[in-house]
Write an enzyme that holds these catalytic residues in place. Structure first.
Site, short mmCIF file in Angstrom:
data_model
loop_
_atom_site.label_atom_id
_atom_site.label_comp_id
_atom_site.label_asym_id
_atom_site.label_seq_id
_atom_site.Cartn_x
_atom_site.Cartn_y
_atom_site.Cartn_z
N HIS A 89 -15.56 68.30 26.96
CA HIS A 89 -14.57 68.56 28.01
C HIS A 89 -13.20 68.86 27.41
CE1 HIS A 89 -17.45 67.66 31.08
NE2 HIS A 89 -17.68 66.48 30.53
N ALA A 153 -15.39 53.85 26.85
CA ALA A 153 -14.40 54.56 27.65
C ALA A 153 -13.21 53.65 27.93
CB ALA A 153 -15.03 55.03 28.95
#
Length: 194
Positions: A89, A153
């Site tokens: 991404h 994350a």
């Protein structure tokens, strides 16, 4: 292999690494044309070559800043990135000047390999081979992240992480896996700690 051929072979490896690691990627052409993380790595590789030539440091920084404007990924041309890096991404990834990244590393969007001080010298992380850094994670300072480690994350890592371990939380807590324990996506995927 000559330098130009080696350069093109490295770019091809980056392309194939993205195609291999992203289950959404269908073709190499799609990856080559539509993956900003790949474009950022390619621009870095050019800027890094320039960075080591006398008189080309300013143009190297301009290449890196142009890539940042186009891709949302900021990679300092002085950083040392290994082979087959995949930035998934891309948007918001930052890699500082003294960062060192091993081979076969995956960085997800919003991850930072940053510094904790404004002093000169080694101030950014070193990542071993096969490291995965989850979305939004911050790895700060001259810490060592061992081979095969995973950063969850949004974790904030400010201390070394041993090879094969998982670091999650703020500040990150390290969970060690036994070396003989196989990877289990249901248990070991850092994304489950979001």
């Amino acid at each position: 292999m000559s330098a130009p051929l080696h350069f093109w072979a490295t770019l091809r490896e980056d392309l194939e690494a993205a195609r291999h690691r992203d289950p959404a990627a269908r073709t190499l052409l799609e990856v080559a044309l539509g993956y900003p993380g790949v474009h950022a790595v390619w621009a870095y590789r050019l800027a890094h070559l320039m960075w080591h030539e006398p008189g080309l440091r300013l143009p190297a920084r301009l290449v890196s800043q142009t890539a940042r404007a186009l891709t949302g990924v900021e990679i300092h041309p002085g950083a040392r990135l290994g082979r087959r890096l995949f930035i998934d991404h891309g948007m918001g990834v930052v890699i500082g000047e003294t960062a060192e990244v091993g081979d076969d590393v995956v960085l997800f969007h919003g991850s930072t390999l940053g510094g904790k001080s404004m002093r000169r010298g080694k101030r950014h992380p070193t990542l071993g081979d096969g490291v995965v850094v989850g979305a939004g994670a911050k790895v700060l300072g001259p810490v060592w992240i061992g081979d095969g480690a995973q950063i969850g994350a949004n974790a904030v890592v400010i201390q070394d992480v041993p090879a094969g371990a998982i670091a999650v939380g703020v500040p990150a807590v390290v969970r060690r896996r036994a070396p003989e324990t196989p990877f289990d996506v249901e248990v070991d995927d850092p994304a489950i700690y979001i």
